[in-house]
Design an enzyme around this catalytic site. Sequence first.
Site, PDB file in Angstrom:
ATOM      1  CE  LYS A  22      -5.136  -5.349  11.516  1.00 35.97           C
ATOM      2  NZ  LYS A  22      -4.412  -4.359  11.820  1.00 35.97           N
ATOM      3  CG  ASN A  23      -2.604  -4.621   8.185  1.00 38.60           C
ATOM      4  OD1 ASN A  23      -3.224  -4.281   9.197  1.00 38.60           O
ATOM      5  ND2 ASN A  23      -1.279  -5.213   8.433  1.00 38.60           N
ATOM      6  CB  CYS A 118       2.392   0.798  20.418  1.00 34.30           C
ATOM      7  SG  CYS A 118       2.654  -1.147  19.031  1.00 34.30           S
ATOM      8  NE  ARG A 123       3.272  -0.038  15.342  1.00 41.46           N
ATOM      9  CZ  ARG A 123       2.657  -0.589  15.201  1.00 41.46           C
ATOM     10  NH1 ARG A 123       2.351  -1.873  16.189  1.00 41.46           N
ATOM     11  NH2 ARG A 123       2.249  -0.856  14.204  1.00 41.46           N
ATOM     12  CG  ASP A 307       1.878  -7.505  10.179  1.00 40.03           C
ATOM     13  OD1 ASP A 307       2.490  -7.570  11.567  1.00 40.03           O
ATOM     14  OD2 ASP A 307       1.653  -7.010   9.974  1.00 40.03           O
ATOM     15  NE  ARG A 399      -6.126  -4.198  17.678  1.00 38.08           N
ATOM     16  CZ  ARG A 399      -4.441  -4.055  17.147  1.00 38.08           C
ATOM     17  NH1 ARG A 399      -3.813  -4.273  18.746  1.00 38.08           N
ATOM     18  NH2 ARG A 399      -4.507  -2.567  16.787  1.00 38.08           N
TER      19      ARG A 399
HETATM   20  C1  UD1 Z   1       2.487  -1.651   9.554  1.00 41.20           C
HETATM   21  C2  UD1 Z   1       1.184  -2.610   9.605  1.00 41.20           C
HETATM   22  C3  UD1 Z   1       1.350  -3.041  11.081  1.00 41.20           C
HETATM   23  C4  UD1 Z   1       3.190  -4.455  10.527  1.00 41.20           C
HETATM   24  C5  UD1 Z   1       3.693  -2.760   9.864  1.00 41.20           C
HETATM   25  C6  UD1 Z   1       5.438  -3.458   9.301  1.00 41.20           C
HETATM   26  C7  UD1 Z   1      -1.608  -1.267   9.537  1.00 41.20           C
HETATM   27  C8  UD1 Z   1      -2.285  -0.944  10.181  1.00 41.20           C
HETATM   28  N1  UD1 Z   1      -0.415  -2.382   9.860  1.00 41.20           N
HETATM   29  O1  UD1 Z   1       2.272  -0.644  10.797  1.00 41.20           O
HETATM   30  O2  UD1 Z   1       0.827  -4.712  11.012  1.00 41.20           O
HETATM   31  O3  UD1 Z   1       3.740  -4.848  11.522  1.00 41.20           O
HETATM   32  O4  UD1 Z   1       3.164  -2.139   9.607  1.00 41.20           O
HETATM   33  O5  UD1 Z   1       4.843  -3.851   8.380  1.00 41.20           O
HETATM   34  O6  UD1 Z   1      -1.002  -1.312   8.767  1.00 41.20           O
HETATM   35  N2  UD1 Z   1       8.197   4.062  12.399  1.00 41.20           N
HETATM   36  C9  UD1 Z   1       9.050   4.882  12.171  1.00 41.20           C
HETATM   37  N3  UD1 Z   1       8.326   6.693  12.058  1.00 41.20           N
HETATM   38  C10 UD1 Z   1       7.546   6.395  11.608  1.00 41.20           C
HETATM   39  C11 UD1 Z   1       6.584   5.410  11.497  1.00 41.20           C
HETATM   40  C12 UD1 Z   1       7.773   3.542  11.368  1.00 41.20           C
HETATM   41  O7  UD1 Z   1      10.384   4.983  13.293  1.00 41.20           O
HETATM   42  O8  UD1 Z   1       6.513   7.636  11.497  1.00 41.20           O
HETATM   43  C13 UD1 Z   1       8.616   2.693  12.595  1.00 41.20           C
HETATM   44  C14 UD1 Z   1       8.483   1.984  12.968  1.00 41.20           C
HETATM   45  O9  UD1 Z   1       7.873   2.315  14.732  1.00 41.20           O
HETATM   46  C15 UD1 Z   1       8.996   0.576  12.531  1.00 41.20           C
HETATM   47  C16 UD1 Z   1       9.166   0.834  11.540  1.00 41.20           C
HETATM   48  O10 UD1 Z   1       9.101   2.690  10.536  1.00 41.20           O
HETATM   49  O11 UD1 Z   1       9.890   0.136  13.462  1.00 41.20           O
HETATM   50  C17 UD1 Z   1       7.992  -0.052  10.493  1.00 41.20           C
HETATM   51  O12 UD1 Z   1       7.106   0.623  10.451  1.00 41.20           O
HETATM   52  P1  UD1 Z   1       5.750   1.052   9.913  1.00 41.20           P
HETATM   53  O13 UD1 Z   1       5.920  -0.104   8.409  1.00 41.20           O
HETATM   54  O14 UD1 Z   1       5.003   2.350   9.450  1.00 41.20           O
HETATM   55  O15 UD1 Z   1       4.186   0.558  10.596  1.00 41.20           O
HETATM   56  P2  UD1 Z   1       2.741   0.590  10.527  1.00 41.20           P
HETATM   57  O16 UD1 Z   1       2.525   1.472   9.250  1.00 41.20           O
HETATM   58  O17 UD1 Z   1       2.664   1.262  11.849  1.00 41.20           O
END
Ligand code: UD1
Length: 418
Positions: A22-23, A118, A123, A307, A399
């Site tokens: 999915k990711n 979320c 996030r 995850d 999901r």
């Molecule tokens: C993706 C995965 C999710 C997984 C996560 C971490 C998908 C669709 N989802 O989520 O299943 O749990 O990676 O492996 O692929 N952050 C910031 N600023 C930003 C973006 C992120 O501070 O602009 C922080 C987030 O709050 C979190 C950390 O960075 O604490 C990691 O998040 P991120 O790697 O971005 O996760 P997702 O891409 O949302």
Amino acid sequence: MQKLLIKGKKYLNGSISISGSKNATLPILAASILANNTKLRNVPLVKDIFTMTNLLKFIGIKIKVCTKKKTIELVNNNRNINTLAPYKLVKTMRAGILVLGPLLTKYKKAKVSLPGGCAIGTRPVDLHLLALKKLGAKIKIKDGYIIAEAKTGLFGANIKFPSTSVGATENALIAAHGAKGKTILSNCAIEPEILDLISFLKKLGSKIKISGRKISIEGKEISTNKINHKVIFDRIEAGTYLVAGALIGKKITIKKIVPKILKYEISILKKMGAKITYANNFISIKKSKYLKKASVSTKPYPGFPTDLQAQLMVLMTQAQGLSIIKENIFENRFMHVPELRRMGAKIKIKNKTAYIYGPTKLTGAEVMATDLRASVSLVLAGLIADNRTIINRIYHLDRGYEYLEKKLKNCKAAVKRV
Ligand code: UD1
């Protein structure tokens, strides 16, 4: 509302074919905005994927899903593309933010709803915006929307992420594909799903090099070739069923995977005592009578994935002694703990760390799913619990887990959706 009923203590025996990731599919679908004609294979037919295809349809992409063949075909020949991702289509899935990079780089503007809070943490999207600004976008936030513009297009840049983010790396890569010149991204996430996105972008014509957490990308004019791409397997789904095997497997064989991608997970399960054998494309796992305690910290790939944290915690409730999990990625990702406690688990939380005392006997209870991975940890707990477990709010499971009951039932689990 649908519930899952599980009668625990039934040994699992059989094989499970893992679905596409999915990711990986989500960012690749978003990147398909850049192509004229795309065919994706091995797509998991789960709710989040349909949320993304609905968003792409709203934007103006023609989409054909073949459920039998697990393919999605996308055609983008619309001159009247809608560069808007509205709140109603983004609110249920944060990955909606991934259309920002492709819309901006191809159509020079985009208006994308902020994904909002979320359950597992705040996030934010600051890292996505930082990268796009460095590529030349003008961005403002108004009325809950990100309004981005790049009148003369995006331009390659050097971007160092202050912290590692999967989504921000993906958005930056897709945007850099359409930017003029070379982009160098440092401190990137290098999850296998990102490598799959990179192999898709290469098919679109990007020149991409990876060295550690540094990725350089030179984009190309929009490709008119027909792109055909097979999505990588879902390593989190595979890891979930591996834990199921370690918990109550007579023998489970996990198929359609690449075990070396799960190296870290396999090493932890082995250390805990699970009996594992593997070859190039499958892993077999059996429960052992005696499970040892372990300590794990969640980290970006190649570290242990956040995850899979909730699932591993269930296994730790069955291990001898004190096991420890430190959650480093999200600030609120222990929501499964109160529910596991209601089933008899002995778990204490202090700040980012969970202390799991084992082994404890779990007993069936009526529990509530709170997010995707928390939900599946309750399913795993239900498989080993005495009596019957009833899991509410299973839309979270839908999901991200394709044919969960069917796959478990094929291995002789007593699972029923009502
Ligand atoms: C993706 C995965 C999710 C997984 C996560 C971490 C998908 C669709 N989802 O989520 O299943 O749990 O990676 O492996 O692929 N952050 C910031 N600023 C930003 C973006 C992120 O501070 O602009 C922080 C987030 O709050 C979190 C950390 O960075 O604490 C990691 O998040 P991120 O790697 O971005 O996760 P997702 O891409 O949302």
